[in-house]
Structures are given as structure tokens and as C-alpha cells.
Scaffold this motif. Structure first.
Motif, mmCIF file in Angstrom:
data_model
loop_
_atom_site.group_PDB
_atom_site.id
_atom_site.type_symbol
_atom_site.label_atom_id
_atom_site.label_comp_id
_atom_site.label_asym_id
_atom_site.label_seq_id
_atom_site.Cartn_x
_atom_site.Cartn_y
_atom_site.Cartn_z
ATOM 1 N N VAL A 1 37.294 5.212 -14.036
ATOM 2 C CA VAL A 1 37.331 4.208 -12.967
ATOM 3 C C VAL A 1 37.829 4.842 -11.674
ATOM 4 O O VAL A 1 37.361 4.512 -10.581
ATOM 5 N N GLY A 2 38.792 5.770 -11.789
ATOM 6 C CA GLY A 2 39.255 6.487 -10.605
ATOM 7 C C GLY A 2 38.144 7.266 -9.932
ATOM 8 O O GLY A 2 38.035 7.301 -8.690
ATOM 9 N N ARG A 3 37.284 7.904 -10.733
ATOM 10 C CA ARG A 3 36.128 8.607 -10.169
ATOM 11 C C ARG A 3 35.200 7.629 -9.456
ATOM 12 O O ARG A 3 34.677 7.910 -8.377
ATOM 13 N N PHE A 4 34.970 6.459 -10.089
ATOM 14 C CA PHE A 4 34.156 5.430 -9.442
ATOM 15 C C PHE A 4 34.782 5.019 -8.115
ATOM 16 O O PHE A 4 34.088 4.894 -7.089
ATOM 17 N N SER A 5 36.101 4.768 -8.110
ATOM 18 C CA SER A 5 36.789 4.324 -6.901
ATOM 19 C C SER A 5 36.596 5.325 -5.769
ATOM 20 O O SER A 5 36.283 4.945 -4.626
ATOM 21 N N ASP A 6 36.756 6.583 -6.060
ATOM 22 C CA ASP A 6 36.556 7.618 -5.038
ATOM 23 C C ASP A 6 35.130 7.585 -4.494
ATOM 24 O O ASP A 6 34.906 7.752 -3.285
ATOM 25 N N ARG A 7 34.159 7.374 -5.368
ATOM 26 C CA ARG A 7 32.755 7.364 -4.944
ATOM 27 C C ARG A 7 32.455 6.150 -4.065
ATOM 28 O O ARG A 7 31.753 6.262 -3.049
ATOM 29 N N THR B 1 38.448 -0.590 -2.821
ATOM 30 C CA THR B 1 38.949 -0.934 -4.154
ATOM 31 C C THR B 1 40.380 -1.423 -4.027
ATOM 32 O O THR B 1 41.074 -1.116 -3.055
ATOM 33 N N VAL B 2 40.809 -2.202 -5.026
ATOM 34 C CA VAL B 2 42.144 -2.811 -4.998
ATOM 35 C C VAL B 2 42.807 -2.573 -6.340
ATOM 36 O O VAL B 2 42.268 -2.937 -7.394
ATOM 37 N N LEU B 3 43.997 -1.977 -6.313
ATOM 38 C CA LEU B 3 44.775 -1.671 -7.512
ATOM 39 C C LEU B 3 46.012 -2.554 -7.546
ATOM 40 O O LEU B 3 46.742 -2.657 -6.552
ATOM 41 N N THR B 4 46.278 -3.191 -8.677
ATOM 42 C CA THR B 4 47.439 -4.074 -8.811
ATOM 43 C C THR B 4 48.207 -3.720 -10.080
ATOM 44 O O THR B 4 48.183 -2.592 -10.515
ATOM 45 N N GLU B 5 48.945 -4.680 -10.660
ATOM 46 C CA GLU B 5 49.790 -4.476 -11.845
ATOM 47 C C GLU B 5 51.024 -3.648 -11.485
ATOM 48 O O GLU B 5 51.249 -2.566 -12.005
ATOM 49 N N VAL B 6 51.850 -4.164 -10.605
ATOM 50 C CA VAL B 6 53.007 -3.408 -10.124
ATOM 51 C C VAL B 6 53.943 -2.967 -11.252
ATOM 52 O O VAL B 6 54.390 -1.809 -11.256
ATOM 53 N N PRO B 7 54.263 -3.823 -12.254
ATOM 54 C CA PRO B 7 55.160 -3.342 -13.313
ATOM 55 C C PRO B 7 54.599 -2.153 -14.092
ATOM 56 O O PRO B 7 55.372 -1.437 -14.739
ATOM 57 N N GLU B 8 53.300 -1.962 -14.029
ATOM 58 C CA GLU B 8 52.702 -0.831 -14.734
ATOM 59 C C GLU B 8 52.503 0.373 -13.808
ATOM 60 O O GLU B 8 51.802 1.325 -14.150
ATOM 61 N N ARG C 1 41.324 -3.777 5.339
ATOM 62 C CA ARG C 1 41.079 -2.371 5.652
ATOM 63 C C ARG C 1 40.252 -1.745 4.538
ATOM 64 O O ARG C 1 40.596 -1.860 3.354
ATOM 65 N N ARG C 2 39.206 -1.062 4.909
ATOM 66 C CA ARG C 2 38.339 -0.442 3.917
ATOM 67 C C ARG C 2 38.999 0.799 3.335
ATOM 68 O O ARG C 2 39.587 1.603 4.056
ATOM 69 N N GLY C 3 38.876 0.941 2.013
ATOM 70 C CA GLY C 3 39.488 2.056 1.319
ATOM 71 C C GLY C 3 40.277 1.543 0.128
ATOM 72 O O GLY C 3 40.038 0.432 -0.371
ATOM 73 N N LEU C 4 41.241 2.327 -0.353
ATOM 74 C CA LEU C 4 42.066 1.957 -1.504
ATOM 75 C C LEU C 4 43.259 1.121 -1.049
ATOM 76 O O LEU C 4 44.051 1.549 -0.211
ATOM 77 N N ASN C 5 43.372 -0.092 -1.606
ATOM 78 C CA ASN C 5 44.466 -1.009 -1.302
ATOM 79 C C ASN C 5 45.326 -1.221 -2.539
ATOM 80 O O ASN C 5 44.807 -1.251 -3.666
ATOM 81 N N LEU C 6 46.627 -1.387 -2.339
ATOM 82 C CA LEU C 6 47.519 -1.836 -3.406
ATOM 83 C C LEU C 6 47.780 -3.322 -3.221
ATOM 84 O O LEU C 6 47.875 -3.808 -2.086
ATOM 85 N N LEU C 7 47.902 -4.046 -4.329
ATOM 86 C CA LEU C 7 48.101 -5.495 -4.287
ATOM 87 C C LEU C 7 49.293 -5.869 -5.151
ATOM 88 O O LEU C 7 49.371 -5.476 -6.313
#
Length: 466
Positions: free
Chosen positions: A250-256, A264-271, A354-360
Motif C-alpha cells: 500500500v505504501g508503494r501505491f501511495s507513493d505512485r 492519501t490519508v493515513l490515520t490510526e494514531v494509537p498504532e 493539500r495534495r499529497g500524504l496527510n495524517l488524520l
């Protein structure tokens, strides 16, 4: 008996009783009536048999010791019939409970509106769905504000061609408050209904849904750039291979996708706990770095405030799948974000700008976090799993297995197999395949969760419920 078949056959319902399908209730009542007739006949037969057994061998109460012994024996023999009668009574009670539940279910107005208006779907109107939840009432403070914020964000979601916002009328979260939170909106696309304000909420709701469907039906698919895509990233039911196969794929997909101009948006802060420095080092500037640190620290304070320890994670299922520690799980989780710079950090209920990798900001809970990803504007969600789960977020949810065995066992749940990485396929090749699948799904190819009708929401809460 509490009810007879004749009473069931003759039962009628006032037109003031709303929220049920008359034909469905009639069919169900006929079934109950027939079942009770059978049960009554069986019970009558058993009662006759009981009487025959109790008095066989004597015409009247006898004083002899032999007669008393026979009566005692007959009494013992009736236990089998008593058990059968008890079983029949339990069946009747269960049927009556099912009838009561049926009526209660039909009083859920949102589900009834969806069920009774499926004829509005067709063409570019691909579906009509209800997203009920338990909040909006009996909430205070931040929980009240977050519920309002999240629901408004979902109403703005680009996947929805039309939205009917349904309220009872006496909630803490009033329709006026919601409209203020929603802000400027297309009045053809978003409509509102307060059930206590109308005589027949089902009829009023059906009329509004017809208008919304007519409006949504004017839209047509058209080619757009992949740079417009926003994809949520989530894992759940992880196993020992998740951090080796599915998450880095999935990380490779996100970069592409980001290289194509998408987000892309990454969440799950406790993890992220224990691996947060991997993310902090990739923040694009000091302001984003500070927001990322504040997000993680706020979640740690949340645990402390409730007297809970972070190390309850990983879950029993994670451990059974081969994950050993929180750091082990977190190092796998953050790999879904690939190697791109982090351009922004979003609060719960906030949308990507903002376009790119976001944390949520969001918890690890599957449904709560994927609801937040949807509210952030994710057109679809990639969900990696090593153990499997059938759930679906409000946005189309692509399930990705970390191992081939799960893909083969749960083909009705899983859309994509990343277990091939453990069998020799390169992560880059799997990332390319996954990008192709995402573009197909974004173009309208349904995911397994969509085919099975798995769509629901869950809202984060922290405080008191009145």
C-alpha cells in the motif's frame, strides 16, 4: 395462550402507525397464525395424552397401595410431555418476539425510507443508502461538536449525488445547528427533513428523495485525472505478514498516486505509537511537524485521562496472527504511508485541502477510523488485513490480504492479494497492480463490500452520554 390465530388474522393497523411495510407485516402475520394453529393442535393433543396417562388404570381415586403406585408412575411419565409443552411455549414466545422486533425495526425511519424507495435507483443513481447512528442527542461539549462536524463533512462528500439529512426534531443537535455547521451548500443536492414537523414522515421523505434522485440522475461519468483522487489508508485484523507484504505494498501505491498528483490519508494514531518518529522525520516543514507531534501527544493524553494503558495493543487476534508488540504493529502500520513527505495533519472531521500524504487524527477502531477517512474526503479506502473482516466504510472499501491463504479462504471479502510478496513478487510490482485496481474501482468497478451491501458509519466519542 396470549394470542390466537383468529386474533392475528383479524389484526389491523392504524394508518397513523408508520415505519413498516404493510405487505411484509401481513405475510409475517399469516406465517405466525399458521404456526400457532399447528402449535395449538399439538398442545391439545399432548394435553389429551397427559390426561389419559394420569388416569389410566383406575376410574376414581383408589385407596390401595397399588393404585397409588400407578398414579406415581403416571406422574413421572408426564415429565416428557411437560418438557414438550415448555418447548412449544418457548417457540410461541420466540415467534411473538420476532413479530415485536419486526415492528420495532420498521420504526427506523431512515431504513424504511431506503427500503421503500429503491425504485429511484438506476442509471447514474447507483444506490440509495441509510447511515443511522446513535448520536446527535444526549451529547454535550466536544462530543456534540465532533458529531456535528463529522456528519456535515459526510454530507459534503463528493461520492454522494444527493443527501437527505433526517432529524427527529428534539435532539441536542438541532437542524439549525447542523445547517450552520454545513455552511453554504447546493440546495438541489442537500435536503432536510424534521420528522416531528410533518404528519407523514415517510411520504414527505419519499417526495424529497424523488427530487434528490432526479437531480443526481443528471450527472454523468467523465474522464478526470488521477490527481483528483483521495484515498484513505487503513489496516485491521493484522497478522505477522501485514508489515511485510500488504502494508508496504500500500505504501508503494501511495507513493505512485502522490507522484501522479493525488492524495492519501493515513490515520490510526494509537498504532503510530512507538513508530511516530518515522513519520515526524518526513514532515514537510516545522509547522506540519508541530501538528503531527500535537496529534500523537493528544491521543496519549486521551489514554491517560481514561486510565488506560497503551500496551493493550496489539489485540488478541493480532497476537494470534504473529504480531508480538505494539512497536511491531506500529512499524507495520506506518508503512502504508510509503516514503512521501507529509504535507498536512488533519483533525477529526476535517477534510483534505493539500495534495499529497496527510495524517488524520483518529483511533484504531476499524469503523470509527474509516468513517473519519470518508469524512476527510477519501473517495475510497484501502484496508489491509491478515485475519479478514467483512465490514464496509461509507466509501468503497478495497480489502487487501496480507497472505494468500486468506485470499483463497475469504474470496467473498477480499479484493486484492498482497500475499504474493511472500511468494516472490516484488513490492513494486504489487504496488503497480494495486494502482490499476484502485483506478478501476474509482471508475465504478464495485468492491466486494459494495456487492454485499456493507456500508455503515461509527462516530468517535470521548465524554458523557446524558
Amino acid at each position: 395462550m396470549a394470542i390466537t390465530s383468529a386474533e392475528i388474522h383479524n389484526q389491523s393497523f392504524s394508518i397513523d402507525r408508520k415505519g413498516y411495510d404493510v405487505d411484509e407485516v401481513d405475510v409475517f402475520l399469516e406465517h405466525v397464525a399458521d404456526e400457532i394453529d399447528i402449535l395449538n393442535d399439538t398442545i391439545a393433543h399432548l394435553q389429551d395424552q397427559l390426561e389419559a396417562d394420569r388416569f389410566s388404570g383406575f376410574d376414581a381415586p383408589a385407596a390401595s397401595t397399588v393404585a397409588i403406585t400407578e398414579v406415581a408412575a403416571a406422574t413421572v411419565d408426564t415429565s416428557e410431555y411437560d418438557a414438550q409443552l415448555a418447548q412449544k411455549d418457548a417457540i410461541i414466545a420466540d415467534l411473538e418476539r420476532q413479530l415485536s422486533d419486526k415492528r420495532a425495526d420498521d420504526n427506523a425511519i431512515a431504513q424504511a425510507l431506503v427500503r421503500e424507495n429503491q425504485h429511484l435507483t438506476g442509471g447514474t443513481v447507483e444506490g440509495l443508502y441509510a447511515f443511522p447512528h446513535p448520536f446527535g442527542c444526549s451529547q454535550m461539549g466536544e462530543d456534540h461538536a465532533l458529531t456535528r462536524k463529522l456528519l456535515a463533512a459526510l454530507a459534503r462528500h463528493p461520492n454522494a449525488g444527493g443527501v437527505l439529512v433526517l432529524g427527529l426534531g428534539c435532539e441536542n443537535l438541532t437542524m439549525e445547528q447542523f445547517q450552520a455547521e454545513l455552511g453554504p451548500h447546493d440546495k438541489n443536492r442537500v435536503r432536510f427533513l424534521v420528522c416531528q414537523d410533518v404528519e407523514d414522515e415517510l411520504a414527505a421523505g419519499a417526495a424529497l428523495l424523488k427530487e434528490l434522485a432526479d437531480y443526481a440522475g443528471t450527472f454523468r461519468r467523465e474522464p478526470i485525472s488521477a490527481s483528483e483522487l483521495v484515498v484513505g489508508l487503513k489496516c485491521g485484523g493484522s497478522d505477522g505478514l501485514s508489515g511485510i507484504t500488504a502494508n508496504p505494498a500500500v505504501g508503494r501505491f501511495s507513493d505512485r498516486l502522490i507522484a501522479l498528483g493525488g492524495s492519501t490519508v493515513l490515520t490510526e494514531v494509537p498504532e503510530m505509537f512507538g513508530a511516530e518518529s518515522i513519520l515526524f522525520d518526513r514532515c514537510k516543514d516545522e509547522a506540519v511537524f508541530d501538528k503531527a507531534v500535537q496529534m500523537v501527544e493528544a491521543f496519549k493524553r486521551y489514554f491517560i485521562r481514561h486510565g488506560q494503558v497503551v500496551y493493550e495493543n496489539p489485540s488478541p487476534g493480532n497476537k494470534a496472527g504473529g504480531i508480538t508488540t505494539l512497536e511491531d504493529k506500529s512499524c507495520g502500520c506506518v508503512q502504508k504511508g510509503g516514503s512521501a513527505r507529509i504535507v498536512d495533519v488533519l483533525g477529526y472531521g476535517e477534510a483534505v485541502t493539500r495534495r499529497g500524504l496527510n495524517l488524520l487524527s483518529g483511533p484504531g477502531n476499524d469503523l470509527v477510523s474509516t468513517t473519519a477517512l470518508t469524512a476527510a474526503g477519501a473517495h475510497l479506502i484501502l484496508f489491509t488485513t491478515g485475519r479478514g473482516t467483512p465490514f464496509g466504510a461509507p466509501a468503497p472499501t478495497v480489502k487487501i490480504s496480507s497472505n494468500t491463504a486468506l485470499f483463497q479462504k475469504k474470496g467473498s471479502w477480499i479484493d486484492f492479494n498482497a500475499g504474493t510478496v511472500a511468494e516472490g513478487e516484488t513490492l513494486d510490482a504489487v504496488g503497480d497492480r494495486l494502482l490499476d485496481l484502485v483506478l478501476e474501482a474509482a471508475s465504478g468497478s464495485p468492491t466486494k463490500t459494495e456487492l454485499h451491501g456493507a456500508r455503515e458509519i461509527a462516530i468517535f466519542k470521548d465524554g458523557v452520554v446524558l
